[in-house]
Write a protein that holds these residues in place. Structure first.
Motif, mmCIF file in Angstrom:
data_model
loop_
_atom_site.group_PDB
_atom_site.id
_atom_site.type_symbol
_atom_site.label_atom_id
_atom_site.label_comp_id
_atom_site.label_asym_id
_atom_site.label_seq_id
_atom_site.Cartn_x
_atom_site.Cartn_y
_atom_site.Cartn_z
ATOM 1 N N THR A 124 1.752 -4.915 0.591
ATOM 2 C CA THR A 124 1.239 -3.537 0.605
ATOM 3 C C THR A 124 0.983 -3.017 2.016
ATOM 4 O O THR A 124 0.840 -1.821 2.215
ATOM 5 N N SER A 125 0.932 -3.921 2.989
ATOM 6 C CA SER A 125 0.589 -3.468 4.345
ATOM 7 C C SER A 125 1.731 -3.629 5.338
ATOM 8 O O SER A 125 1.610 -3.204 6.483
ATOM 9 N N ARG A 172 -3.202 -12.177 11.617
ATOM 10 C CA ARG A 172 -4.339 -12.116 10.687
ATOM 11 C C ARG A 172 -5.077 -13.451 10.628
ATOM 12 O O ARG A 172 -6.297 -13.481 10.504
#
Lengths: 456, 110
Positions: free
Chosen positions: A415-416, A352
């Motif tokens: 959450t991912s 990311r």
């Protein structure tokens, strides 16, 4: 001055951040002639230098000043003198702050001495031009590599100037980067009239300083057989009963917790020890293999026989410099497969960061999985399937804004990413500056200390 | 002979020295000091610390203190102020060494 036949020296602070209870208890609960405070670690000078750049009145141990208002009334009443390397990079500022604190507590008739001259940062270029090389003591690297990034440079000065301040009548002596053992050796030279070329005695005082400089690490703290140590919450800070011949007893006040025996004192003798026959201080070289140690009653250890030699012609210099930035994020990861999950999360975060256009090279990535026996790597069996670990994911780099993207991209993995990730608290991590440490030497002839003693 | 953990026969304290650490090991008796001076060599400690210590290990003897002092070079991944490792001061190196298994003659056991 009549010579005393015993001097009691206690260390009230082993580092900046030590227990604020200790000084008051030491002066109230037993006999003490001198109270010493050891505040300065390598990194501390750099922090203080930054504080001073923001405010020229700061740059010293502010905790010490607060303590003075509380303890000086009792010290004055009992005739206890105080020696502290609390001056940091601004002993004069520290003196002014103490003066204000004593005025607030209504104490009068106290003399404060300061020792300056350890801070060579302003003179660094001149000293280099004069021929000082300041090569790194550990790596041998040249100072030119970092000269424009240096943030502090202090000489470890010896006992001499502190003795001078005591001779001029100081009740409180504040130094900059005096070496830790020298603050203990100085009052012995002053009270017993020791000659500074009586190296056995210089070594004895230096070893006394080494034993008490970390406070309760010689009275049962950080000790292998800790289960034998009673009442650690109430642990007594160390008191040295020094004799004019250089022999001494390590003890603590009656009624305090902790344990003083040959093993607890030996553990501290070995702490951060290098070559034992040549312990270098600004005042002498001390031989730790000459130490005779014996139990002298409950919570009393007697030491004698110490041999020393002449000091080296150089002082040690501690410099700090700006060495880029680092960031550290932490998350708790639960099992099954906690280790595998941590590697996936690490990979996600760096991918990311790439999507933000930030590439962290492999060698600047950091991943430590606490709970997999990582602190004991190779010393005990590794833990292959822990039910919970603390993932410590970090990175190094020059640009803190780029590193801060890691702080922004760590929480979203809850959450991912894989399940069972928790423990995100306290907001986004941010990059901090890395303080590089640069130890070096300087010719003693190039260092000029000065002593000022003033009424508070 | 009995195989015991080093902590049965010795104590230890460790701390940082720049990018290295030292481990002071104190035997629980003078006889055990002689035993450890013979068995606990720098090479043995290096083998224990091969994943932590990337540099040389040297040993110094302090017989009057029943102690051995080990200097571990390059054992803190960059040193106290620079590294991100949890044990940046090497405080766990001493306790970690005490887990080492060692074969000790019965008559020397405390």
């Amino acid at each position: 001055m009549t010579q005393k036949d015993k001097i009691y020296i206690a260390n009230a602070q082993g580092f900046w951040g030590d227990s604020p209870l200790a000084p008051m208890r030491l002066i109230n609960e037993g006999k003490v002639d001198y109270l010493t405070f050891d505040y300065l670690a390598e990194i501390t000078m750099s922090i203080m230098q930054k504080q001073r750049m923001k405010n020229p009145d700061l740059g010293y141990a502010t905790d010490f000043v607060k303590l003075m208002g509380k303890i000086v009334p009792t010290c004055k009443e009992k005739g206890i003198k105080i020696i502290a390397n609390a001056g940091g990079v601004n002993p004069k500022g520290c003196l002014e702050a103490i003066r204000a604190a004593l005025k607030d507590s209504g104490v009068e008739g106290v003399k404060i001495g300061i020792v300056e001259g350890d801070d060579i940062l302003p003179d660094l270029s001149d000293l280099i031009a004069k021929g000082e090389e300041f090569a790194n003591l550990e790596s041998g690297d040249k100072i030119a590599n970092i000269q424009d990034k240096i943030t502090s440079a202090n000489v470890y000065i010896g006992a001499g100037p502190i003795v001078e301040a005591l001779k001029q009548g100081a009740d409180i002596v504040v130094t900059g980067r005096a070496s830790d053992p020298s603050v203990v050796l100085a009052p012995l030279i002053y009270e017993f009239g020791w000659s500074m070329d009586d190296y056995d005695k210089m070594a004895a005082g230096t070893i006394m300083g080494h034993i008490i400089e970390c406070g309760p690490q010689c009275t049962g703290g950080n000790f292998t057989d800790w289960k034998q140590v009673p009442d650690m919450a109430n642990i007594g800070y160390p008191v040295i009963e020094a004799n004019p011949d250089g022999s001494f007893v390590v003890t603590k006040h009656e009624g305090t917790g902790g344990l003083i025996n040959i093993d607890t004192v030996t553990a501290q003798l070995l702490y951060e020890l290098g070559e034992p026959t040549r312990y270098l201080s600004p005042d002498c070289t001390a031989d730790f293999t000459s130490i005779e140690i014996a139990q002298d009653g409950e919570n009393r250890v007697a030491i004698s026989g110490i041999k020393g030699g002449e000091a080296t012609p150089t002082y040690k210099v501690s410099m700090s410099y700006a060495k880029g930035h680092k960031i550290l994020t932490t998350l708790a990861i639960t099992g099954p497969d906690a280790i595998e999950k941590a590697h996936v999360v690490s990979d996600m975060v760096f991918k990311r960061m790439s999507m933000h256009g930030i590439e962290i090279p492999e060698e600047d990535r950091f991943l430590e999985l606490f709970g997999t026996n990582v602190l004991y790597k190779g010393l005990v069996d590794s833990n292959e399937q822990p039910h919970e670990i603390l993932m410590r994911l970090g990175a190094f780099g020059d640009d803190p804004r780029k590193l801060n993207v890691m702080g922004a991209e760590i929480a979203p993995v809850l959450t991912s990413g894989p399940p069972g990730i928790t423990g995100f608290a306290g907001g986004r991590a941010r990059a901090t500056e890395i303080v590089g440490y640069w130890p070096a030497l300087i010719d003693k002839n190039n260092v000029h200390t000065s002593v000022t003693v003033e009424d508070a | 002979m009995a195989i015991v953990e080093l902590r049965e026969i010795a104590m230890a304290r460790s701390g940082d020295k720049g990018d290295g650490t030292n481990i002071g090991v104190t035997a629980r008796s003078h006889a055990l000091y002689e035993f450890l001076a013979d068995k606990l060599t720098a090479a043995v400690v290096k083998e224990q610390f091969k994943e932590i210590c990337k540099g040389d290990i040297t040993r110094h003897e302090l017989p009057k203190l029943r102690s051995l002092n080990f200097l571990l070079e390059n054992s803190l991944a960059g040193g106290g102020t620079e590294t991100l490792i949890m044990d940046a001061q090497g405080k766990a190196h001493g306790p970690g060494l005490l887990h080492m298994k060692i074969d000790v003659p019965d008559n020397l056991l405390p």
